[in-house]
Design a protein around this motif. Structure first.
Motif, PDB file in Angstrom:
ATOM      1  N   GLU A  10      16.397  -9.013 -41.139  1.00 47.40           N
ATOM      2  CA  GLU A  10      17.675  -9.171 -41.859  1.00 47.40           C
ATOM      3  C   GLU A  10      17.944 -10.735 -41.933  1.00 47.40           C
ATOM      4  OE1 GLU A  10      20.111  -5.137 -41.521  1.00 47.40           O
ATOM      5  OE2 GLU A  10      20.627  -6.797 -39.964  1.00 47.40           O
ATOM      6  N   LYS A  11      17.620 -11.499 -40.930  1.00 48.40           N
ATOM      7  CA  LYS A  11      18.248 -12.950 -40.846  1.00 48.40           C
ATOM      8  C   LYS A  11      17.233 -13.424 -41.814  1.00 48.40           C
ATOM      9  CE  LYS A  11      18.141 -17.028 -37.757  1.00 48.40           C
ATOM     10  NZ  LYS A  11      17.953 -17.305 -36.491  1.00 48.40           N
ATOM     11  N   LYS A  19      18.471 -12.712 -45.207  1.00 50.43           N
ATOM     12  CA  LYS A  19      19.813 -13.369 -45.609  1.00 50.43           C
ATOM     13  C   LYS A  19      19.585 -14.868 -46.266  1.00 50.43           C
ATOM     14  CE  LYS A  19      24.361 -14.665 -43.663  1.00 50.43           C
ATOM     15  NZ  LYS A  19      25.139 -14.596 -42.543  1.00 50.43           N
ATOM     16  N   GLU A  20      18.500 -15.395 -45.285  1.00 48.32           N
ATOM     17  CA  GLU A  20      18.177 -16.897 -45.767  1.00 48.32           C
ATOM     18  C   GLU A  20      17.514 -16.859 -47.094  1.00 48.32           C
ATOM     19  OE1 GLU A  20      17.152 -18.318 -41.012  1.00 48.32           O
ATOM     20  OE2 GLU A  20      15.548 -18.045 -42.641  1.00 48.32           O
ATOM     21  N   THR A  68      18.006 -14.741 -49.550  1.00 50.78           N
ATOM     22  CA  THR A  68      19.008 -14.633 -50.275  1.00 50.78           C
ATOM     23  C   THR A  68      19.949 -15.811 -50.739  1.00 50.78           C
ATOM     24  OG1 THR A  68      19.083 -12.263 -49.863  1.00 50.78           O
ATOM     25  CG2 THR A  68      21.066 -13.007 -51.040  1.00 50.78           C
ATOM     26  N   GLU A  69      20.287 -16.566 -49.800  1.00 54.48           N
ATOM     27  CA  GLU A  69      21.108 -17.735 -49.972  1.00 54.48           C
ATOM     28  C   GLU A  69      20.350 -18.753 -50.985  1.00 54.48           C
ATOM     29  OE1 GLU A  69      23.755 -17.401 -45.691  1.00 54.48           O
ATOM     30  OE2 GLU A  69      21.894 -18.808 -46.057  1.00 54.48           O
TER      31      GLU A  69
END
Length: 556
Positions: free
Chosen positions: A266-267, A270-271, A273-274
């Motif tokens: 997930e981390k 998220k990176e 996705t940003e």
């Protein structure tokens, strides 16, 4: 293109980065479960219990299928008749509206719409006659068919007059007493047909209730039998489950390791996705600089204006349905059923029975009024949705092509723009004044003009609302001046400062809270594309404003 390629490679890399951990966890989990299996699974007991359950269920299904087969034919016929009755009502209203619109507007496009749906109504009536040949509802269907034939004959006469250029002579036919009389006969036949269908369905439902009672009794006995059987199976499974409790500790450990891997995944997602969001923002900025954002925001703004009217119409229809008196019909039917054996005496002597006919009459009038109002709002809703589709289609070709020109009554066009904002104007207490001169028919792209007018009316409504005045007023003007048609939208709202008049049509300029500054800009561009102009005039703050749209007056 480079952005998409990078995104694909990043997403492909994510599963492989976690794959090793997942495989390690899976191998450890499987190894732990294999090395400590405990007692064998009580398969024979479970199989015996399942076999008994299947046999009982098959027996119940056999009973259910046999009963269902006896009622399926009648039930399907009645359900089909109910569906056909609804279709008959709908298509009849479509044909009536098309014929009357043709007589009112003289537009032969309504006749083509009429011819499109006429065969469907004839086919449905024929199918209904076939299904009701052996039913008591056949008489009502024949009554409906006879009235429909007379209505079609009068509508064909009206279409002949419209084609001959005599729409004024067609109106008395479609709005006369003879036509309304046949419509009444047609409606009564539909009511009788629906009532008979409801009676048939009620009888079928009674049969189903009787069968349900039998099935419930059989199911209770079956459940009791299965309960005893599964008590024995549960005892075996409980002992086996106790012996396997140790295995769950290993499983929980494996799940902990899996959760760690999941959090890490997930981390990483998220990176990524940003990064993608940042790249997307850069792409949008580049598109805006290239001019693409103007087209997109123009669509959103103009569609948003029409969606306000769509939302109001949908809300009115929802409220009307929610407040419907149709529950009163059920109560009246319950009273009639309660006094079925002495119905004559009940209606003639009982105080409540004497009131029942008049109550049913009032209820019918109320339901008819609700239906008429809902049909009116749904028609507005359809018109607004058609306009949304035209806006989107127009904006897709805005930069390279012109819209389709057609012969238009500009007075109707002005009324359409008011109609799309009528609910909002009424809600905000804005009085509408019409100053309309006689203007000949002209050739223009009506959807572009309607888009401009709808936006001007919406802006005027906001200006009146923000002024805080109690005498909010909007004046719609229409005139023919020097070979040009002139639309004017005047309000007594907040007005426009002199310094803003020079930039009010610039892209992105707005003084209203929550505004975007796209409507007037796109409207000015559309007016210029049509060979006309859009201008603004105001005497200052608090003195209202006037927007004038001038277009060439081109005879058809």
């Amino acid at each position: 293109m480079h952005l998409l390629t990078k995104k694909g490679s990043n997403l492909q890399a994510l599963p492989s980065a976690v794959g090793g951990s997942q495989e390690t966890l899976g191998a450890a989990n499987i190894s732990s479960l294999v090395t400590d299996t405990g007692a064998p699974f009580p398969l024979s007991w479970l199989a015996g219990g399942l076999l008994l359950a299947v046999l009982v269920l098959l027996a119940m299904l056999g009973f259910a299928f046999d009963s269902l087969r006896n009622v399926t034919t009648v039930q399907l016929r009645d359900l089909r008749l109910q569906e056909l009755s609804g279709r008959i009502v709908h298509l009849d209203e479509v044909l009536t509206m098309s014929a009357r619109m043709a007589a009112t507007t003289g537009d032969l496009q309504w006749e083509r719409r009429y011819r499109q749906f006429e065969p469907q109504l004839d086919a449905i009536i024929k199918e209904t006659l076939q299904l009701t040949t052996l039913s008591e509802s056949a008489e009502a269907t024949k009554q409906t068919d006879a009235a429909n034939l007379k209505l079609v004959d009068m509508e064909n006469q009206a279409f002949s007059l419209v084609r001959a250029g005599q729409p004024d002579q067609a109106k008395p036919i479609l709005f006369g007493k003879a036509y309304e009389s046949q419509k009444k006969i047609y409606a009564e036949g539909i009511v009788r047909l629906v009532q008979q269908i409801q009676q048939d369905l009620a009888a079928s439902q009674q049969d189903k209730r009787n069968q349900a009672i039998f099935f419930v009794g059989a199911a209770l006995l079956s459940i009791l039998f299965l309960f005893v059987t599964w008590l024995l199976v549960w005892g075996k499974l409980h002992r086996w489950r106790s012996e396997q409790a140790a295995n769950f500790a290993a499983l929980e450990k494996a799940e902990g390791a899996l959760q760690i891997a999941h959090d890490d995944l997930e981390k990483r997602v998220k990176e990524r996705t940003e990064q993608l969001e940042q790249a997307h923002k850069q792409l949008l900025e580049a598109s805006r600089k290239a001019g693409m954002a103007e087209v997109a925001t123009g669509v959103l703004h103009n569609v948003g204006n029409v969606l306000n009217s769509v939302n109001v119409s949908a809300t009115l229809v929802t409220d009307s349905i929610g407040k419907s008196k149709v529950s009163g019909l059920a109560r009246a039917v319950a009273l009639l059923q309660e006094h079925e054996l002495d119905l004559g005496a009940y209606l003639g002597s009982d105080p409540r029975g004497k009131l029942l006919p008049n109550y049913l009459l009032q209820l019918a009038e109320h339901l008819q009024a609700d239906q008429d109002e809902n049909l009116k709002e749904l028609n507005f809703l359809r018109q607004n949705i058609d306009h949304i589709k035209e806006i989107v289609a127009m904006q897709q070709t805005f930069a390279t092509a012109y819209g389709v020109e057609e012969c238009v009554d500009v007075r109707e066009l002005l009324e359409d723009s008011l109609r799309m904002n009528l609910s909002a104007l009424s809600r905000h207490g804005v009085e509408v004044i019409r100053d309309i001169d006689a203007v000949p028919l002209t050739m223009l792209d009506k959807h572009k003009v309607l888009q401009i007018l709808v936006n001007l009316v919406s802006n005027a409504k906001h200006a009146c609302d923000e002024s805080g005045r109690t005498d909010k007023r909007l004046t719609m003007g229409l005139a023919s001046v020097d070979g040009r048609v002139r639309f004017s939208v005047t309000d007594n709202g907040v007005g426009i400062p002199a310094q803003n008049l020079l930039q009010i049509f610039n892209h992105g300029f707005t003084t209203r809270k929550g505004g975007h500054g796209f409507g007037l800009h796109s409207g000015a561009l559309a007016a210029k594309e049509l060979g006309g102009s859009l201008q603004a005039q105001s005497d200052g703050v608090g003195l209202g404003a006037t927007f004038t749209l001038e277009l060439p007056l081109t005879p058809p």
